[in-house]
Design a protein around this motif. Structure first.
Motif, PDB file in Angstrom:
ATOM      1  N   ASN A 228       6.990  -8.315  19.910  1.00  0.00           N
ATOM      2  CA  ASN A 228       7.917  -7.379  20.541  1.00  0.00           C
ATOM      3  C   ASN A 228       8.136  -7.779  21.989  1.00  0.00           C
ATOM      4  O   ASN A 228       7.211  -8.185  22.688  1.00  0.00           O
ATOM      5  CB  ASN A 228       7.347  -5.953  20.468  1.00  0.00           C
ATOM      6  CG  ASN A 228       8.366  -4.905  20.860  1.00  0.00           C
ATOM      7  OD1 ASN A 228       9.485  -4.899  20.352  1.00  0.00           O
ATOM      8  ND2 ASN A 228       8.012  -4.023  21.777  1.00  0.00           N
ATOM      9  N   VAL A 229       9.383  -7.656  22.433  1.00  0.00           N
ATOM     10  CA  VAL A 229       9.717  -7.890  23.840  1.00  0.00           C
ATOM     11  C   VAL A 229      10.353  -6.612  24.349  1.00  0.00           C
ATOM     12  O   VAL A 229      11.305  -6.109  23.751  1.00  0.00           O
ATOM     13  CB  VAL A 229      10.698  -9.080  23.982  1.00  0.00           C
ATOM     14  CG1 VAL A 229      11.196  -9.205  25.414  1.00  0.00           C
ATOM     15  CG2 VAL A 229      10.030 -10.381  23.547  1.00  0.00           C
ATOM     16  N   THR A 230       9.835  -6.070  25.425  1.00  0.00           N
ATOM     17  CA  THR A 230      10.381  -4.820  25.959  1.00  0.00           C
ATOM     18  C   THR A 230      10.349  -4.818  27.481  1.00  0.00           C
ATOM     19  O   THR A 230       9.480  -5.443  28.093  1.00  0.00           O
ATOM     20  CB  THR A 230       9.589  -3.594  25.425  1.00  0.00           C
ATOM     21  OG1 THR A 230      10.126  -2.410  26.035  1.00  0.00           O
ATOM     22  CG2 THR A 230       8.099  -3.665  25.749  1.00  0.00           C
ATOM     23  N   GLY A 231      11.292  -4.108  28.048  1.00  0.00           N
ATOM     24  CA  GLY A 231      11.315  -3.910  29.494  1.00  0.00           C
ATOM     25  C   GLY A 231      10.347  -2.828  29.946  1.00  0.00           C
ATOM     26  O   GLY A 231      10.141  -2.616  31.135  1.00  0.00           O
ATOM     27  N   LEU A 232       9.750  -2.145  28.981  1.00  0.00           N
ATOM     28  CA  LEU A 232       8.711  -1.170  29.321  1.00  0.00           C
ATOM     29  C   LEU A 232       7.439  -1.914  29.706  1.00  0.00           C
ATOM     30  O   LEU A 232       7.219  -3.048  29.274  1.00  0.00           O
ATOM     31  CB  LEU A 232       8.399  -0.281  28.107  1.00  0.00           C
ATOM     32  CG  LEU A 232       9.412   0.790  27.717  1.00  0.00           C
ATOM     33  CD1 LEU A 232       9.121   1.292  26.305  1.00  0.00           C
ATOM     34  CD2 LEU A 232       9.386   1.956  28.697  1.00  0.00           C
ATOM     35  N   ALA A 233       6.584  -1.270  30.482  1.00  0.00           N
ATOM     36  CA  ALA A 233       5.261  -1.839  30.727  1.00  0.00           C
ATOM     37  C   ALA A 233       4.601  -2.048  29.367  1.00  0.00           C
ATOM     38  O   ALA A 233       4.736  -1.208  28.476  1.00  0.00           O
ATOM     39  CB  ALA A 233       4.441  -0.886  31.587  1.00  0.00           C
ATOM     40  N   HIS A 234       3.956  -3.204  29.221  1.00  0.00           N
ATOM     41  CA  HIS A 234       3.497  -3.582  27.879  1.00  0.00           C
ATOM     42  C   HIS A 234       2.146  -4.275  27.919  1.00  0.00           C
ATOM     43  O   HIS A 234       1.723  -4.788  28.950  1.00  0.00           O
ATOM     44  CB  HIS A 234       4.538  -4.505  27.233  1.00  0.00           C
ATOM     45  CG  HIS A 234       4.977  -5.608  28.144  1.00  0.00           C
ATOM     46  ND1 HIS A 234       6.092  -5.500  28.947  1.00  0.00           N
ATOM     47  CD2 HIS A 234       4.432  -6.815  28.414  1.00  0.00           C
ATOM     48  CE1 HIS A 234       6.218  -6.608  29.667  1.00  0.00           C
ATOM     49  NE2 HIS A 234       5.232  -7.418  29.367  1.00  0.00           N
ATOM     50  N   ASP A 235       1.523  -4.335  26.732  1.00  0.00           N
ATOM     51  CA  ASP A 235       0.227  -5.002  26.611  1.00  0.00           C
ATOM     52  C   ASP A 235       0.421  -6.469  26.240  1.00  0.00           C
ATOM     53  O   ASP A 235       1.549  -6.969  26.228  1.00  0.00           O
ATOM     54  CB  ASP A 235      -0.652  -4.259  25.586  1.00  0.00           C
ATOM     55  CG  ASP A 235      -0.014  -4.218  24.194  1.00  0.00           C
ATOM     56  OD1 ASP A 235       0.868  -5.056  23.910  1.00  0.00           O
ATOM     57  OD2 ASP A 235      -0.403  -3.345  23.399  1.00  0.00           O
TER      58      ASP A 235
END
Lengths: 382, 65, 266
Positions: A228-235
């Motif tokens: 997954n790639v997201t602009g949200l803060a991510h793990d």
């Protein structure tokens, strides 16, 4: 000698550099004074089986290159002030998702529509802080075609190495100046290719887990690893997270991977600095005028030197500090109201010896603009 | 496709949010919400295994098995 | 394969509200893909921002959760660089019709082979129930406390006018038909738009006398009708559902391949 000397514009030199670096995909939108880059690439890319697309606006151009980059392609877009403003949200997305991409901003007079056909260096701070939130970014510039070519190749190399957007902050004067470019032979300049993961199919791949050397090998969309790639803060798997420890580590990583490698990223040119008593600090088109003044004054025995910055961000603080240590006076030469001036003052802790020679009216900075300041500093009157 | 399905709805109580869609639209009225507001195959004999509850469950909590 | 083979189970139960239609759409997408037999690694899902966009986290494909309104722009770049991949672009109504309206019409104009699945719940859910370009006249929303006076888009006519070669509308009630339509949309070579009326009981329903998901799905059941039905003639207010257009037209990536041949030969 081979016939590899071209006579062309800065914008064309940028295109040549991008193709040399292995540009696969370009998306853009027409805007003065960068349009020649898109025009030329619409001709050159398809002829070698690569992709060019004119998108419906500046925002989508930026988004499209990020999408293409995730499939493993080397990507670029080009724009100017108003378009650069519009691209900022998606530049932040590329920062957050650590997607390599190159953004060319041919600076023109601003704010707003400003002076579309005039040179300016007013976007230095925007290139650094244009997108919202704490972050780091790499910004390069150049003053002549040979360096435009070289810095464009560097931009792709740094972008791939650090998985970050890199801004090429050229200006209208350099972009539209016609001069020669000696085309480097293939292999003459190092070209960095994408670092792909060696994790095999079926083994857990962590797109956001840095290796020991800090680099993050990528896996192409369409490949064996689905993540997954997201602009949200991510793990480290790319999934959204609000866990303070995970968010802290992500923020530190995003900033440290660039700020912590400032020395590696710094590209700088020095002219007559060894014995200089007065140092000009400049970049881009302004550095052309600054170099002219330095060479001219050296002939008269004046100990003037020039530090030409090619990496603007991360700001090469250590080099500037070291070079200014034994200097009596420093003159920052730029076409804005002192954007790099503030950085220089910040790093050398002796603001009283730092002066500004600038131009903000849309005309190109002339030797007299620098000489007038030097005369005042030397107590010779305006 | 639903008609080809065999079996009866098995409800994942962890995932079910108790919206009642499956209960309302079950053509045979075989489902009901229990005291915990979870879907439940209350009348297994009525169930004709049409599978509409599975398709309409917004929580992916129903599977015909 | 079973539905569970297509999801990232560790994120379940999902974050959508009880009764939210988006989970039904997600289930239908999975079942359509299962029927078509497309490999998971050949599928890319690109979403924007909003309730609808969170679908990305749950699906075990290549997933790209982008910016508000910009999913189609990211998807265009991705598709053009890897045309062999299957691209699904789930969006919300605010995402697709308001902030991303420009990308929607231009993706339609290019006829690039993407499947846009627009989950239209007539409201901005993630931000707490503000009016959207598909909120009806007189409807209540947190930014329309006196009733909405903005006329709403007719999404079907919007994308038909922009040149989309596959346009359909369905609802979460008509789920078998939704699966069928999604299969056709995904298979279609060109830009496909599937508008799915998808209930938001929490923000739209509660404010507009449709208190539960069941009420809202009953509304879809009773107030929609197949395209060209007799009922529509009698009651023009009924919303038509079905496939409005399905036409073979030059697809962008295929055209680009031809352009490359042309450029190479010159």
């Amino acid at each position: 000698m081979k016939n590899n000397v071209l006579f062309l514009q800065g914008n064309e030199a940028c295109v040549e550099g991008a193709l040399y670096a292995g540009l696969d995909f370009f998306a853009g939108y027409p805007i003065t004074p960068s349009t020649e880059i898109a025009e030329l690439l619409s001709y050159r890319l398809p002829a070698t089986g690569r992709k060019f697309i004119q998108m419906e606006d500046e925002l989508s151009s930026m988004c499209a290159i990020v999408g293409a980059s995730l499939t493993g392609k080397k990507v670029m877009t080009a724009t100017s002030g108003p378009g650069f403003s519009l691209k900022q949200e998606a530049i932040g997305f590329a920062v957050m998702t650590e997607t390599p991409c190159v953004i060319v901003n041919i600076q023109r007079g601003g704010p707003s529509t400003g002076l579309p056909t005039s040179g300016s260096q007013g976007d230095v701070m925007q290139a650094r802080w244009g997108t919202h939130g704490e972050h780091a970014i790499i910004v390069l510039t150049a003053s002549n075609n040979q360096d435009v070519f070289a810095m464009t190749v560097e931009a792709f190399n740094l972008s791939e190495t650090f998985r970050t957007p890199v801004v090429l902050l050229f200006d209208e004067v350099v972009a539209h100046t016609r001069e020669k470019l000696t085309m480097p032979e293939p292999g003459e300049i190092n070209v960095v290719d994408r670092l792909h993961t060696s994790v095999p199919k079926g083994t857990d791949y962590h797109p956001y887990l840095p290796r020991e050397d800090g680099r993050l090998p990528m896996s192409d969309f369409g490949g064996v690893h689905r993540y997954n790639v997201t602009g949200l803060a991510h793990d480290m798997w790319g999934f959204p997270s609000t866990n303070p420890t995970i968010v802290y580590d992500l923020m530190r990583h995003l900033v440290d991977k660039i700020q912590g490698h400032t020395k590696e990223i710094t590209r700088i040119k020095e002219f007559f600095v060894e014995d200089a008593e007065c140092l000009l600090i400049s970049y881009g088109a302004s550095a052309r005028t600054a170099l002219h003044v330095v060479e001219n004054r050296r002939e008269r025995g004046e100990k003037l030197g020039l530090l030409e910055l090619q990496t603007l961000w991360p700001f090469p603080a250590d080099v500037v500090k070291k070079r200014c240590a034994s200097i009596d006076c420093v003159v920052v030469v730029e076409m804005n109201m002192g954007q790099i001036l503030h950085e220089v003052k910040r790093v050398i802790h002796d603001g009283d010896k730092v002066f500004l020679a600038n131009k903000i009216d849309g005309t190109f900075i002339a030797p007299t603009d620098i000489l007038d300041i030097l005369r005042i500093i030397q107590g010779k009157g305006a | 496709m639903a008609k080809k399905k065999k079996g009866k709805p098995v409800i994942n109580r962890e995932w079910c949010k108790g919206c009642g869609i499956c209960v309302e639209f079950c053509p045979e009225d075989a489902l009901a919400l229990d005291e915990m507001e979870k879907s439940n195959l209350a009348y297994p004999d009525k169930c004709n295994s049409c599978g509409m509850c599975e398709l309409r469950c917004p929580d992916l909590a129903i599977e015909l098995r | 394969m079973a539905v569970k083979d297509y999801i990232r189970e560790r994120f379940f139960p999902h974050l959508w509200c009880p009764g939210c239609g988006h989970g039904i759409v997600m289930g239908a997408m999975i079942r359509a893909i299962e029927k078509l037999g497309i490999q998971k690694s050949d599928i890319v899902v690109v979403s924007g921002i909003g309730c609808s966009s969170r679908i990305c986290g749950y699906l075990d494909f290549h997933t790209l959760h982008t910016l508000h309104g910009r999913a189609l722009a990211f998807a265009t770049g991705l598709k053009l660089s890897r045309p062999e991949l299957t691209l699904l672009v789930p969006m919300g109504d605010g995402d697709a019709f308001a902030i991303g309206g420009n990308h929607l019409i231009h993706a339609a104009r290019r006829n690039i082979d993407l499947t846009a699945i627009i989950m239209n719940n007539n409201i901005y859910g993630m931000t707490g129930g503000q009016s959207s370009p598909s909120t009806g006249y007189g409807d209540l929303a947190t930014t329309a406390p006196y009733g909405n006076i903005d006329p709403s888009f007719d999404p079907v006519n919007l994308v038909l006018g922009a040149g989309a070669s596959f346009v359909a509308r369905t609802t979460t009630y008509h789920v078998t038909s939704m699966i069928n339509i999604l299969e056709k949309a995904i298979t279609h070579k060109g830009f496909s738009v599937v508008e799915v009326l998808s209930q938001c009981p929490t923000y739209y329903g509660r404010k507009n006398r449709l208190a539960t998901a069941v009420d809202m799905m009953n509304f879809y059941k009773n107030r929609t009708t197949p395209i060209g039905s007799k009922d529509k003639e009698k009651n023009p207010d009924l919303i038509e559902r079905g496939i409005f257009i399905q036409e073979e037209r030059p697809e962008y990536c295929a055209e680009y391949a031809k352009l490359i041949e042309k450029a190479r030969s010159q």
